[in-house]
Design a protein around this motif. Structure first.
Motif, PDB file in Angstrom:
ATOM      1  N   GLU A   1       0.840  -1.201   0.000  1.00  0.00           N
ATOM      2  CA  GLU A   1       0.000   0.000   0.000  1.00  0.00           C
ATOM      3  C   GLU A   1       0.877   1.253   0.000  1.00  0.00           C
ATOM      4  O   GLU A   1       0.705   2.155  -0.815  1.00  0.00           O
ATOM      5  CB  GLU A   1      -0.911   0.016   1.236  1.00  0.00           C
ATOM      6  CG  GLU A   1      -2.126  -0.898   1.157  1.00  0.00           C
ATOM      7  CD  GLU A   1      -1.811  -2.356   1.443  1.00  0.00           C
ATOM      8  OE1 GLU A   1      -0.623  -2.663   1.727  1.00  0.00           O
ATOM      9  OE2 GLU A   1      -2.720  -3.196   1.378  1.00  0.00           O
ATOM     10  N   SER A   2       1.827   1.304   0.935  1.00  0.00           N
ATOM     11  CA  SER A   2       2.657   2.500   1.035  1.00  0.00           C
ATOM     12  C   SER A   2       3.610   2.610  -0.152  1.00  0.00           C
ATOM     13  O   SER A   2       3.889   3.705  -0.637  1.00  0.00           O
ATOM     14  CB  SER A   2       3.458   2.481   2.338  1.00  0.00           C
ATOM     15  OG  SER A   2       2.576   2.490   3.433  1.00  0.00           O
TER      16      SER A   2
ATOM     17  N   ALA B   1       3.936   5.729  -2.669  1.00  0.00           N
ATOM     18  CA  ALA B   1       5.193   6.420  -2.939  1.00  0.00           C
ATOM     19  C   ALA B   1       5.446   6.478  -4.448  1.00  0.00           C
ATOM     20  O   ALA B   1       5.810   7.527  -4.989  1.00  0.00           O
ATOM     21  CB  ALA B   1       6.341   5.718  -2.223  1.00  0.00           C
ATOM     22  N   LEU B   2       5.208   5.366  -5.130  1.00  0.00           N
ATOM     23  CA  LEU B   2       5.399   5.360  -6.582  1.00  0.00           C
ATOM     24  C   LEU B   2       4.484   6.376  -7.248  1.00  0.00           C
ATOM     25  O   LEU B   2       4.854   7.036  -8.217  1.00  0.00           O
ATOM     26  CB  LEU B   2       5.106   3.962  -7.166  1.00  0.00           C
ATOM     27  CG  LEU B   2       6.067   2.832  -6.811  1.00  0.00           C
ATOM     28  CD1 LEU B   2       5.656   1.556  -7.524  1.00  0.00           C
ATOM     29  CD2 LEU B   2       7.509   3.201  -7.137  1.00  0.00           C
TER      30      LEU B   2
ATOM     31  N   LYS C   1       2.152  10.178  -3.982  1.00  0.00           N
ATOM     32  CA  LYS C   1       1.342  10.652  -2.861  1.00  0.00           C
ATOM     33  C   LYS C   1       2.193  10.812  -1.612  1.00  0.00           C
ATOM     34  O   LYS C   1       1.961  11.680  -0.798  1.00  0.00           O
ATOM     35  CB  LYS C   1       0.224   9.649  -2.571  1.00  0.00           C
ATOM     36  CG  LYS C   1      -1.131  10.085  -3.095  1.00  0.00           C
ATOM     37  CD  LYS C   1      -2.151   8.980  -2.935  1.00  0.00           C
ATOM     38  CE  LYS C   1      -2.877   9.061  -1.603  1.00  0.00           C
ATOM     39  NZ  LYS C   1      -3.916   8.006  -1.503  1.00  0.00           N
ATOM     40  N   TYR C   2       3.159   9.935  -1.438  1.00  0.00           N
ATOM     41  CA  TYR C   2       4.114  10.038  -0.338  1.00  0.00           C
ATOM     42  C   TYR C   2       5.478  10.348  -0.934  1.00  0.00           C
ATOM     43  O   TYR C   2       5.815   9.848  -2.008  1.00  0.00           O
ATOM     44  CB  TYR C   2       4.241   8.722   0.433  1.00  0.00           C
ATOM     45  CG  TYR C   2       2.994   8.202   1.103  1.00  0.00           C
ATOM     46  CD1 TYR C   2       1.849   8.983   1.255  1.00  0.00           C
ATOM     47  CD2 TYR C   2       2.970   6.905   1.609  1.00  0.00           C
ATOM     48  CE1 TYR C   2       0.719   8.481   1.881  1.00  0.00           C
ATOM     49  CE2 TYR C   2       1.843   6.398   2.235  1.00  0.00           C
ATOM     50  CZ  TYR C   2       0.718   7.186   2.360  1.00  0.00           C
ATOM     51  OH  TYR C   2      -0.392   6.680   2.985  1.00  0.00           O
ATOM     52  N   ALA C   3       6.251  11.160  -0.209  1.00  0.00           N
ATOM     53  CA  ALA C   3       7.643  11.354  -0.621  1.00  0.00           C
ATOM     54  C   ALA C   3       8.415  10.078  -0.275  1.00  0.00           C
ATOM     55  O   ALA C   3       8.166   9.458   0.751  1.00  0.00           O
ATOM     56  CB  ALA C   3       8.236  12.537   0.117  1.00  0.00           C
ATOM     57  N   LEU C   4       9.315   9.689  -1.151  1.00  0.00           N
ATOM     58  CA  LEU C   4      10.081   8.464  -0.907  1.00  0.00           C
ATOM     59  C   LEU C   4      11.531   8.824  -0.603  1.00  0.00           C
ATOM     60  O   LEU C   4      12.181   9.538  -1.368  1.00  0.00           O
ATOM     61  CB  LEU C   4      10.023   7.554  -2.136  1.00  0.00           C
ATOM     62  CG  LEU C   4      10.856   6.270  -2.069  1.00  0.00           C
ATOM     63  CD1 LEU C   4      10.351   5.344  -0.970  1.00  0.00           C
ATOM     64  CD2 LEU C   4      10.844   5.547  -3.415  1.00  0.00           C
TER      65      LEU C   4
ATOM     66  N   GLU D   1       4.564  -8.547  -7.332  1.00  0.00           N
ATOM     67  CA  GLU D   1       3.393  -8.566  -6.459  1.00  0.00           C
ATOM     68  C   GLU D   1       2.373  -7.520  -6.914  1.00  0.00           C
ATOM     69  O   GLU D   1       1.182  -7.807  -6.987  1.00  0.00           O
ATOM     70  CB  GLU D   1       3.789  -8.243  -5.025  1.00  0.00           C
ATOM     71  CG  GLU D   1       3.898  -9.394  -4.046  1.00  0.00           C
ATOM     72  CD  GLU D   1       2.720 -10.349  -4.020  1.00  0.00           C
ATOM     73  OE1 GLU D   1       2.924 -11.499  -4.464  1.00  0.00           O
ATOM     74  OE2 GLU D   1       1.620 -10.003  -3.553  1.00  0.00           O
ATOM     75  N   LEU D   2       2.859  -6.322  -7.222  1.00  0.00           N
ATOM     76  CA  LEU D   2       1.936  -5.273  -7.650  1.00  0.00           C
ATOM     77  C   LEU D   2       1.193  -5.683  -8.910  1.00  0.00           C
ATOM     78  O   LEU D   2      -0.011  -5.496  -9.028  1.00  0.00           O
ATOM     79  CB  LEU D   2       2.678  -3.950  -7.877  1.00  0.00           C
ATOM     80  CG  LEU D   2       2.951  -3.076  -6.653  1.00  0.00           C
ATOM     81  CD1 LEU D   2       3.617  -1.776  -7.076  1.00  0.00           C
ATOM     82  CD2 LEU D   2       1.661  -2.757  -5.880  1.00  0.00           C
TER      83      LEU D   2
END
Ligand code: ADP
Ligand code: ZN
Length: 739
Positions: free
Chosen positions: A367-368, A372-373, A376-379, A632-633
């Protein structure tokens, strides 16, 4: 303009009620304030969840009194509670209770050995009416006690009701209340010695991570950072320095860790850097301890909270940073109402309070990772271990070949046995990991194949040798070990263990390496928190050679002299009926492997498995995250599983299987009809564990690509569904456990 307060009362009504705020209470009535209100013909206590200036109703009653310290929970936490109730389709009062722990709801400020009045039972209505007329003090005391949710300090009551002590004694004679001496205040970490630690000069990868987080604290951008750092890359040091930065800006911080890794070692790292401004909150605290810690935070004396899942709701003032360490851990999901996921709620709290959120992991959840990809989240990545210590070498041992060689099913392969012996000779330490407690997984009859199962739950029972019992790990039922197979036609006395548990490994080790000093760590041996500290302390001091354990030892431990980690059977978790089985296995293996080679000598990991070519096991061997995540994705996308949808699981249970099945089918129809094309609602089916505690369980499972667009419809459909007698349902939004 009238002041309206929306109040949730302490009754399972799942509603918010509007009341007028009388002018004399206006100053005190803030969100989070406990109040008493007229309710039907009774007086109820509750909390203000929000203030408003209009109501849909015109016949509003007034709040009677403010029943305790005002604003126990501040507005933002109340908003969070309401959001949880909405998102997780939970009764709003359970969400409010989640943000305000019971230990706090029930007590005033406790100090040393004082007296407390505890509610026992309500007087019958006619008695209560008589009290109201004839004994106003006793009646007032009862009201106060209700306002305090059934428990209050006598000294506090004295302030509000003159002669409270005499009134309490009179009520005690009638059996309606009890007067108790309270326990002493305890500091959960009182005995831990504190040596001040100083910030370490950072490696470049750490400095970059810290820079991003500092900017997030100062500017609000980026709101969420995924810190993807391999085991031993120095994430904790980054958290520590980020927290120091937040403190320097006058802001507080919350650090969540999975319960299991809330070790004394973890806590000490924070306390030795920051001292007394650290509060610790976890489920092993006594009510008194929890109460004291919570109030230290609430009063602003503690600025940093370290704790398990529920510590997320700590009332930290001017919150600047929330860290969710090991964010991939399934234990962040609460498995009772409200079934919230602490990682996701942390992101929401960060949003509501404009504070930075950092999700840290060596094996991020899909999920995270996807967030990130998607940007939405900085990686931020930290691909190297501190001081360029090498990553451990992972070796896979094919146990099928081992069985072919020895002609029997053995617990230790030759390779693992050899390496353990080698460590003993060199004076280095070994960790042996097994994903299951007990001596053996199940009692299996070698002749007829019968497995001893729980009478109330549809699972095999687990054999515990020391107790000479079989125990159901779902309901706790225990029985003596049968001396023969219970199948009438069989009755073979050789019924015996099927696999190996931690207890059996311990006894095999004792035979193979009589000189080795071995300790076992699992939830059977670690019943008190001192045990944990003691065993880890001895291991650290080199007084133990081998540590055998379950998940409990998979994370967070950092022992420089551990150069070998053995995974006794890696595929146990792979065979669960759960689409996350591979992800879990991969994460667990990488975590366990991370326990090796934290000192100057490189570590070695031996993974024993019956399915050596499983992609999760192969990826863990190569420590190849990208390939595994890509695969997996792709698979999840194809199946429409999370993170490409939200999984909502409805469980229907009851004693009568037919009634349960019928209700589940009709629920599935109702949901399909309500959600239309926005969701894929599966057919009702028996749950993987079809019976627990004698209740049959069915499932209706939904995959919803865009949940926010349908939460209202979903909530309405769920709440208006009429359950037949004897059948009940539970709904789990973003379900993690599929059993
Ligand atoms: P992680 O949380 O990523 O597993 P830790 O923060 O536990 O990593 O760091 C691993 C070890 O390296 C710890 O013993 C820690 O004290 C040490 N360490 C971390 N950062 C530094 C640094 N910049 N310089 C020296 N040692 C460090
Ligand atoms: Zn059972």
């Amino acid at each position: 303009m009238p002041r309206i307060a929306r109040v949730v009362v302490r009754l399972p009504l799942n509603r918010v009620f509007d009341y007028l705020v009388p002018p004399e209470l206006e100053e005190l009535a803030a969100p989070g304030t406990p109040v008493t209100v007229p309710f039907g013909r009774t007086v109820q206590t509750g909390y203000i969840v929000e203030l408003a200036d209009r109501s849909e109703r015109t016949d509003l009653k007034q709040i009677l009194s403010v029943a305790g310290r005002p604003a126990m929970i501040r507005g933002a936490l109340m908003d969070l509670a309401r959001w949880m109730a909405d998102y997780y389709i939970a009764p709003v009062e359970t969400a409010v209770h989640t943000v305000l722990p019971a230990a706090v709801r029930h007590g005033g400020a406790r100090t040393l050995s004082r007296l407390k009045v505890v509610w026992v039972q309500d007087p019958p209505p006619e008695e209560e009416a008589r009290l109201r007329r004839r004994a106003p003090k006793r009646f007032a005391l009862l009201l106060e006690l209700r306002a305090a949710h059934g428990e209050e300090w006598l000294s506090h009551l004295e302030h509000r009701v003159r002669g409270a002590a005499a009134a309490a004694r009179a009520l005690e004679k009638r059996g309606w209340v009890r007067i108790e001496a309270a326990e002493r205040r305890r500091d959960p970490e009182a005995r831990a010695p504190l040596v001040r630690s100083e910030p370490l000069p950072l490696m470049p990868q750490q400095a970059r991570a810290l820079e991003t987080i500092r900017r997030a604290i100062d500017t609000g951008q980026p709101p969420v950072t995924l810190l993807f750092g391999v085991t031993g890359s120095g994430k904790t040091e980054v958290y520590l320095q980020a927290i120091a930065h937040a403190l320097s800006r006058g802001r507080g911080a919350i650090v969540l860790v999975p319960e299991i890794s809330l070790t004394p070692q973890t806590v000490e790292r924070f306390r030795s850097r920051f001292g007394d401004v650290v509060a610790v909150l976890h489920s092993h605290l006594s009510d008194g301890e929890r109460h004291d810690e919570w109030h230290r935070v609430h009063a602003g004396r503690a600025r940093i909270v370290v704790g398990a899942r529920s510590a997320l709701f700590a009332p930290v003032h001017h919150l600047g940073l929330i860290v969710v360490d090991e964010e991939h851990e399934p234990t962040y999901k609460q498995e009772e109402t409200p079934r919230y996921h602490a990682r996701d709620v942390a992101v929401m709290r960060g949003h509501l309070e404009r504070c930075a959120v950092v999700l840290g992991s060596a094996t991020p959840s899909l999920e995270s990772w996807r967030n990130a990809l998607a940007g939405k989240y900085a990686l931020v990545r930290m691909p190297d271990r501190v001081d360029h210590r090498r990553m451990p070498v992972v070796r896979i041992v094919d146990m099928r070949a081992e069985t072919a060689r020895t002609g029997r099913r053995s617990v230790f392969s030759r390779a693992l046995a050899q390496e353990i012996g080698e460590r003993l000779r060199r004076g280095e330490q070994t960790i042996l990991f097994l994903n299951r407690r007990g001596y053996a997984t199940s009692l299996l009859c070698p002749r007829c194949g019968h497995v001893v199962r729980c009478d109330h739950c549809s699972v095999a029972m687990v054999y515990h040798r020391r107790r000479e019992q079989v125990v159901c790990h779902l309901c706790g039922a225990a029985r003596p070990v049968p001396d023969r197979c219970p199948v009438p036609e069989c009755r073979d006395p050789a019924i015996r263990q099927g696999g190996a548990g931690t207890e059996r490994i311990e006894s095999i080790l004792a035979k193979m390496f009589p000189q080795a000093r071995v300790a076992r760590m699992d939830s059977d041996t670690m019943t008190r928190k001192e045990d944990y500290r003691r065993v880890l302390g001895e291991f650290r001091l080199g007084r133990l050679d081998i540590l055998v354990g379950t998940q409990m030892i998979a994370k967070g431990l950092d022992f420089p002299n551990v150069t070998l980690v053995g995974v006794v059977q890696a595929d146990m978790a792979l065979h669960l009926p759960d689409f996350r089985a591979e992800e879990r296995t991969f994460q667990l293996l990488v975590q366990v492997a991370g326990r090796a080679g934290r000192g100057d000598v490189a570590g070695e990991v031996i993974v024993q498995t019956y399915t050596p070519f499983n992609p999760a096991i192969q990826a863990a061997r190569r420590l190849d995250w990208e390939t595994f995540y890509d695969q997996e994705l792709a698979a999840r996308k194809e199946m429409g599983y999370p993170p490409f949808s939200h999984l909502v699981e409805c469980t229907v249970r009851g004693a009568d299987e037919t009634a349960v099945a019928v209700a589940a089918q009709s629920l599935a129809r109702r949901l399909r009809c309500a959600l239309g094309a926005a969701a894929e609602v599966g057919d009702a089916a028996p749950a993987p564990i079809a019976r627990i505690r004698g209740l049959h369980r069915w499932r209706v499972s939904m995959r919803i690509p865009v949940l926010v667009s349908v939460t209202d419809r979903l909530r309405n459909a769920w709440r208006s569904f009429e359950w037949p007698d004897g059948v009940e349902g539970a709904i789990d939004v973003d379900a993690v456990s599929l059993l």
